[in-house]
Design a protein around this motif. Structure first.
Motif, PDB file in Angstrom:
ATOM      1  N   GLY A  38      37.889  23.034  56.353  1.00 42.02           N
ATOM      2  CA  GLY A  38      39.251  22.900  56.845  1.00 42.02           C
ATOM      3  C   GLY A  38      40.228  22.734  55.706  1.00 42.02           C
ATOM      4  N   THR A  39      41.498  22.560  56.052  1.00 37.57           N
ATOM      5  CA  THR A  39      42.554  22.374  55.060  1.00 37.57           C
ATOM      6  C   THR A  39      43.086  20.949  55.180  1.00 37.57           C
ATOM      7  OG1 THR A  39      43.166  24.712  55.161  1.00 37.57           O
ATOM      8  CG2 THR A  39      44.785  23.196  54.232  1.00 37.57           C
ATOM      9  N   TYR A  40      43.252  20.290  54.026  1.00 40.80           N
ATOM     10  CA  TYR A  40      43.647  18.894  53.996  1.00 40.80           C
ATOM     11  C   TYR A  40      44.775  18.687  52.984  1.00 40.80           C
ATOM     12  CZ  TYR A  40      38.961  18.268  56.048  1.00 40.80           C
ATOM     13  OH  TYR A  40      37.842  18.340  56.829  1.00 40.80           O
ATOM     14  N   ARG A  41      45.584  17.673  53.221  1.00 39.45           N
ATOM     15  CA  ARG A  41      46.545  17.229  52.214  1.00 39.45           C
ATOM     16  C   ARG A  41      46.051  15.909  51.638  1.00 39.45           C
ATOM     17  NH1 ARG A  41      49.411  12.940  53.723  1.00 39.45           N
ATOM     18  NH2 ARG A  41      49.591  12.445  55.947  1.00 39.45           N
ATOM     19  N   VAL A  42      46.337  15.664  50.371  1.00 43.28           N
ATOM     20  CA  VAL A  42      45.904  14.441  49.711  1.00 43.28           C
ATOM     21  C   VAL A  42      46.718  13.268  50.249  1.00 43.28           C
ATOM     22  CG1 VAL A  42      45.740  13.228  47.502  1.00 43.28           C
ATOM     23  CG2 VAL A  42      45.145  15.655  47.641  1.00 43.28           C
ATOM     24  N   ALA A  43      46.042  12.231  50.689  1.00 45.19           N
ATOM     25  CA  ALA A  43      46.700  11.072  51.286  1.00 45.19           C
ATOM     26  C   ALA A  43      47.158  10.085  50.219  1.00 45.19           C
ATOM     27  CB  ALA A  43      45.752  10.380  52.257  1.00 45.19           C
ATOM     28  N   GLY A  70      49.010  16.916  46.711  1.00 44.90           N
ATOM     29  CA  GLY A  70      48.049  18.000  46.595  1.00 44.90           C
ATOM     30  C   GLY A  70      47.490  18.404  47.937  1.00 44.90           C
ATOM     31  N   ARG A  71      46.742  19.463  47.903  1.00 41.49           N
ATOM     32  CA  ARG A  71      46.048  19.929  49.100  1.00 41.49           C
ATOM     33  C   ARG A  71      44.778  20.637  48.668  1.00 41.49           C
ATOM     34  NH1 ARG A  71      46.700  25.340  50.434  1.00 41.49           N
ATOM     35  NH2 ARG A  71      48.141  26.516  49.123  1.00 41.49           N
ATOM     36  N   PHE A  72      43.829  20.716  49.571  1.00 43.66           N
ATOM     37  CA  PHE A  72      42.604  21.444  49.279  1.00 43.66           C
ATOM     38  C   PHE A  72      42.062  22.060  50.557  1.00 43.66           C
ATOM     39  CE2 PHE A  72      41.811  16.905  49.619  1.00 43.66           C
ATOM     40  CZ  PHE A  72      40.826  16.811  50.588  1.00 43.66           C
ATOM     41  N   ARG A  73      41.368  23.153  50.372  1.00 42.49           N
ATOM     42  CA  ARG A  73      40.791  23.879  51.499  1.00 42.49           C
ATOM     43  C   ARG A  73      39.300  24.057  51.258  1.00 42.49           C
ATOM     44  NH1 ARG A  73      39.385  29.023  52.504  1.00 42.49           N
ATOM     45  NH2 ARG A  73      40.158  29.668  50.459  1.00 42.49           N
ATOM     46  N   ILE A  74      38.504  23.660  52.241  1.00 38.74           N
ATOM     47  CA  ILE A  74      37.055  23.835  52.164  1.00 38.74           C
ATOM     48  C   ILE A  74      36.681  24.999  53.065  1.00 38.74           C
ATOM     49  CG2 ILE A  74      34.800  22.771  52.552  1.00 38.74           C
ATOM     50  CD1 ILE A  74      36.180  20.049  52.199  1.00 38.74           C
ATOM     51  N   ASP A  75      36.119  26.036  52.465  1.00 39.16           N
ATOM     52  CA  ASP A  75      35.702  27.224  53.204  1.00 39.16           C
ATOM     53  C   ASP A  75      34.256  27.011  53.665  1.00 39.16           C
ATOM     54  OD1 ASP A  75      34.730  29.815  53.950  1.00 39.16           O
ATOM     55  OD2 ASP A  75      36.362  30.717  52.818  1.00 39.16           O
ATOM     56  N   GLY A  76      34.055  26.846  54.953  1.00 40.78           N
ATOM     57  CA  GLY A  76      32.726  26.565  55.477  1.00 40.78           C
ATOM     58  C   GLY A  76      31.772  27.731  55.381  1.00 40.78           C
ATOM     59  N   ASP A 156      32.799  10.628  52.901  1.00 32.41           N
ATOM     60  CA  ASP A 156      33.098  10.278  54.292  1.00 32.41           C
ATOM     61  C   ASP A 156      33.874  11.421  54.929  1.00 32.41           C
ATOM     62  OD1 ASP A 156      33.185   8.727  56.594  1.00 32.41           O
ATOM     63  OD2 ASP A 156      35.088   7.811  56.054  1.00 32.41           O
ATOM     64  N   TRP A 157      33.682  11.603  56.230  1.00 31.05           N
ATOM     65  CA  TRP A 157      34.403  12.669  56.927  1.00 31.05           C
ATOM     66  C   TRP A 157      34.389  12.398  58.414  1.00 31.05           C
ATOM     67  CZ3 TRP A 157      32.216  16.290  60.407  1.00 31.05           C
ATOM     68  CH2 TRP A 157      33.128  17.261  60.864  1.00 31.05           C
ATOM     69  N   ASN A 158      35.526  12.659  59.047  1.00 34.76           N
ATOM     70  CA  ASN A 158      35.576  12.724  60.499  1.00 34.76           C
ATOM     71  C   ASN A 158      36.505  13.880  60.856  1.00 34.76           C
ATOM     72  OD1 ASN A 158      38.326  11.748  60.561  1.00 34.76           O
ATOM     73  ND2 ASN A 158      37.515   9.671  60.287  1.00 34.76           N
ATOM     74  N   ARG A 159      36.843  14.003  62.090  1.00 37.06           N
ATOM     75  CA  ARG A 159      37.631  15.169  62.521  1.00 37.06           C
ATOM     76  C   ARG A 159      39.041  15.196  61.936  1.00 37.06           C
ATOM     77  NH1 ARG A 159      34.087  18.919  63.982  1.00 37.06           N
ATOM     78  NH2 ARG A 159      32.484  18.011  65.335  1.00 37.06           N
ATOM     79  N   ARG A 160      39.538  14.057  61.477  1.00 36.12           N
ATOM     80  CA  ARG A 160      40.914  13.989  61.005  1.00 36.12           C
ATOM     81  C   ARG A 160      41.052  13.740  59.503  1.00 36.12           C
ATOM     82  NH1 ARG A 160      40.376  11.061  65.410  1.00 36.12           N
ATOM     83  NH2 ARG A 160      40.381   9.111  64.232  1.00 36.12           N
ATOM     84  N   SER A 161      40.041  13.150  58.863  1.00 37.57           N
ATOM     85  CA  SER A 161      40.177  12.792  57.452  1.00 37.57           C
ATOM     86  C   SER A 161      38.875  13.017  56.695  1.00 37.57           C
ATOM     87  CB  SER A 161      40.626  11.335  57.302  1.00 37.57           C
ATOM     88  OG  SER A 161      39.614  10.455  57.761  1.00 37.57           O
ATOM     89  N   ARG A 195      41.322  10.732  49.287  1.00 35.13           N
ATOM     90  CA  ARG A 195      41.230  10.836  50.736  1.00 35.13           C
ATOM     91  C   ARG A 195      42.199  11.924  51.201  1.00 35.13           C
ATOM     92  NH1 ARG A 195      38.964   8.532  54.903  1.00 35.13           N
ATOM     93  NH2 ARG A 195      37.929   7.003  53.573  1.00 35.13           N
ATOM     94  N   GLY A 196      41.721  12.774  52.089  1.00 38.24           N
ATOM     95  CA  GLY A 196      42.554  13.844  52.608  1.00 38.24           C
ATOM     96  C   GLY A 196      42.743  13.737  54.117  1.00 38.24           C
TER      97      GLY A 196
END
Length: 199
Positions: A38-43, A70-76, A156-161, A195-196
């Protein structure tokens, strides 16, 4: 008021069952990079910490950056197609003493009067394990750009962070920040907890 023994035992059993379902079992499998696609922004709760060791085992220099984005995208489907963009604002550097902060902001180190940001843009991401990767890219500081590499572990990971630890060592001389060598190491060690938030 006295609670009957049978009722008390039932309540304890219910609490135990709740605890078992709420907490991960010991030795549980860590989250995988593929699952966290997914795509995340740095918290803002992230921590960007660095140290510059002192020769002979002294305390050295240490600090954190208070402002970053910042932001990052993880390509599954293909982790190597993932990307990272990160910006630090060196004026926000914090240390244990004000004089050290002023020195770090000065023209001898970050030169914040002339260079407002430090940026990193990834060029390749290599997965090294289910929850680990190496990120290579271009770091630009004080107008100089070089290829750098960081080691990333998904913690750590969940559906939102999502959360990572990121570590890397960068030589400061190529960026014109070699003041104080050899008393202080030429190598800056970064230890970051990122944390994103899912976008």
């Amino acid at each position: 008021m006295t609670i009957p023994r049978r009722q008390a035992l039932k309540a304890i059993a219910s609490l135990a069952l709740l605890a078992m379902t709420a907490a991960p079992a010991a030795g549980a499998r860590p989250p995988s990079l593929t699952e966290a696609a997914g795509t995340y922004r740095v918290a803002g709760s992230s921590v960007i910490h660095f140290t510059v060791p002192q020769a002979g085992g002294g305390s050295g220099l240490a600090g954190d950056f208070g402002k970053f984005s910042g932001r990052f995208r993880i390509d599954g489907n293909n982790i190597e197609q993932s990307s990272v963009e990160f910006t630090l604002y060196p004026e926000s550097v914090r240390s244990r003493e004000r004089r050290i902060e002023n020195f770090l902001r000065s023209s001898a180190v970050f030169d914040t009067a002339n260079f407002k940001t430090i940026t990193f843009r990834s060029t390749i991401v290599r997965q090294t394990g289910p929850d680990t990767a190496t990120v290579e890219g271009t770091l630009t500081a004080r107008g100089k750009s070089r290829k750098e590499r960081f080691e990333v572990t998904l913690t750590d990971w969940n559906r939102r962070s999502i959360a990572f630890t990121i570590r890397g060592s960068i030589r400061r001389a190529p960026y014109g920040m070699d003041v104080g060598t050899p008393i202080y190491s030429n190598v800056v060690q970064f230890d970051m907890k990122i944390r994103g938030q899912r976008r």
